[in-house]
Design a protein around this motif. Sequence first.
Motif, PDB file in Angstrom:
ATOM      1  N   PHE A  10      31.862  41.366  34.389  1.00 46.85           N
ATOM      2  CA  PHE A  10      31.379  40.215  35.130  1.00 46.85           C
ATOM      3  C   PHE A  10      30.494  40.714  36.264  1.00 46.85           C
ATOM      4  O   PHE A  10      30.984  41.386  37.173  1.00 46.85           O
ATOM      5  N   ILE A  11      29.211  40.411  36.185  1.00 51.68           N
ATOM      6  CA  ILE A  11      28.301  40.704  37.290  1.00 51.68           C
ATOM      7  C   ILE A  11      28.290  39.453  38.142  1.00 51.68           C
ATOM      8  O   ILE A  11      27.874  38.385  37.696  1.00 51.68           O
ATOM      9  N   GLN A  12      28.770  39.583  39.361  1.00 48.29           N
ATOM     10  CA  GLN A  12      28.931  38.432  40.234  1.00 48.29           C
ATOM     11  C   GLN A  12      27.747  38.307  41.191  1.00 48.29           C
ATOM     12  O   GLN A  12      27.205  39.313  41.644  1.00 48.29           O
ATOM     13  N   GLY A  13      27.396  37.096  41.512  1.00 44.91           N
ATOM     14  CA  GLY A  13      26.275  36.825  42.402  1.00 44.91           C
ATOM     15  C   GLY A  13      26.622  36.959  43.867  1.00 44.91           C
ATOM     16  O   GLY A  13      26.131  36.210  44.706  1.00 44.91           O
ATOM     17  N   ILE A  14      27.473  37.923  44.162  1.00 49.53           N
ATOM     18  CA  ILE A  14      27.884  38.226  45.538  1.00 49.53           C
ATOM     19  C   ILE A  14      27.652  39.715  45.761  1.00 49.53           C
ATOM     20  O   ILE A  14      28.089  40.539  44.949  1.00 49.53           O
ATOM     21  N   HIS A  16      28.043  43.410  47.761  1.00 51.79           N
ATOM     22  CA  HIS A  16      29.224  44.107  48.270  1.00 51.79           C
ATOM     23  C   HIS A  16      29.512  43.762  49.727  1.00 51.79           C
ATOM     24  O   HIS A  16      30.653  43.880  50.164  1.00 51.79           O
ATOM     25  N   ASP A  17      28.512  43.304  50.470  1.00 52.13           N
ATOM     26  CA  ASP A  17      28.764  42.895  51.854  1.00 52.13           C
ATOM     27  C   ASP A  17      29.027  41.398  51.980  1.00 52.13           C
ATOM     28  O   ASP A  17      29.062  40.855  53.072  1.00 52.13           O
ATOM     29  N   GLY A  18      29.231  40.705  50.836  1.00 57.46           N
ATOM     30  CA  GLY A  18      29.671  39.315  50.853  1.00 57.46           C
ATOM     31  C   GLY A  18      28.594  38.245  50.866  1.00 57.46           C
ATOM     32  O   GLY A  18      28.906  37.063  50.956  1.00 57.46           O
ATOM     33  N   ARG A  19      27.339  38.639  50.769  1.00 53.46           N
ATOM     34  CA  ARG A  19      26.264  37.638  50.777  1.00 53.46           C
ATOM     35  C   ARG A  19      25.998  37.105  49.372  1.00 53.46           C
ATOM     36  O   ARG A  19      26.143  37.828  48.385  1.00 53.46           O
ATOM     37  N   THR A  20      25.572  35.848  49.304  1.00 51.72           N
ATOM     38  CA  THR A  20      25.185  35.247  48.031  1.00 51.72           C
ATOM     39  C   THR A  20      23.855  35.834  47.597  1.00 51.72           C
ATOM     40  O   THR A  20      22.907  35.894  48.385  1.00 51.72           O
ATOM     41  N   PHE A  21      23.773  36.271  46.357  1.00 54.50           N
ATOM     42  CA  PHE A  21      22.551  36.875  45.836  1.00 54.50           C
ATOM     43  C   PHE A  21      21.513  35.801  45.562  1.00 54.50           C
ATOM     44  O   PHE A  21      21.833  34.717  45.087  1.00 54.50           O
ATOM     45  N   ILE A  59      31.934  30.967  37.868  1.00 55.77           N
ATOM     46  CA  ILE A  59      33.378  31.163  37.934  1.00 55.77           C
ATOM     47  C   ILE A  59      33.803  31.023  39.391  1.00 55.77           C
ATOM     48  O   ILE A  59      33.301  31.746  40.255  1.00 55.77           O
ATOM     49  N   ASN A  60      34.687  30.074  39.629  1.00 60.43           N
ATOM     50  CA  ASN A  60      35.153  29.799  40.999  1.00 60.43           C
ATOM     51  C   ASN A  60      33.994  29.583  41.964  1.00 60.43           C
ATOM     52  O   ASN A  60      34.002  30.071  43.089  1.00 60.43           O
ATOM     53  N   GLY A  61      32.973  28.879  41.501  1.00 56.08           N
ATOM     54  CA  GLY A  61      31.830  28.558  42.346  1.00 56.08           C
ATOM     55  C   GLY A  61      30.841  29.691  42.544  1.00 56.08           C
ATOM     56  O   GLY A  61      29.893  29.555  43.318  1.00 56.08           O
ATOM     57  N   ILE A  62      31.022  30.810  41.862  1.00 58.48           N
ATOM     58  CA  ILE A  62      30.135  31.968  42.002  1.00 58.48           C
ATOM     59  C   ILE A  62      29.364  32.166  40.711  1.00 58.48           C
ATOM     60  O   ILE A  62      29.961  32.258  39.640  1.00 58.48           O
TER      61      ILE A  62
END
Length: 110
Positions: A10-14, A16-21, A59-62
């Motif tokens: 799963f490549i998430q749109g977040i 590593h420092d927590g910002r939305t991509f 997934i979970n809004g991400i």
Amino acid sequence: MVSPTPKEIFIQGITHDGRTFRPSDWAERLAGVMCSFRPGGPQPDSHLSYSPWCVPTVINGIKCVVVRAELRDAEVMAWDFVMNFARDNNLQVAEACLVPDAVPPAGTRS
């Protein structure tokens, strides 16, 4: 019994420092680039649908891209491309297995 290797990444749109991509359609763009990588190779009009090996989802809004391990086995350069995309953009990556929604037993309501 636990599988020794994950079936999906799963490549998430977040980051590593927590910002939305950004941009907001990054998942659809990445999956669109990968559309011709599919079981049996490119097919006529395969550019009109996502590959089953690389699918955008939420997934979970991400926003995420689910990359199946079969891509690595069939096209290692395509696999490297999506993994390098995640690394180069500092995106969070999780190894997991997507569990389909449960189907309610016959005669029950969901």
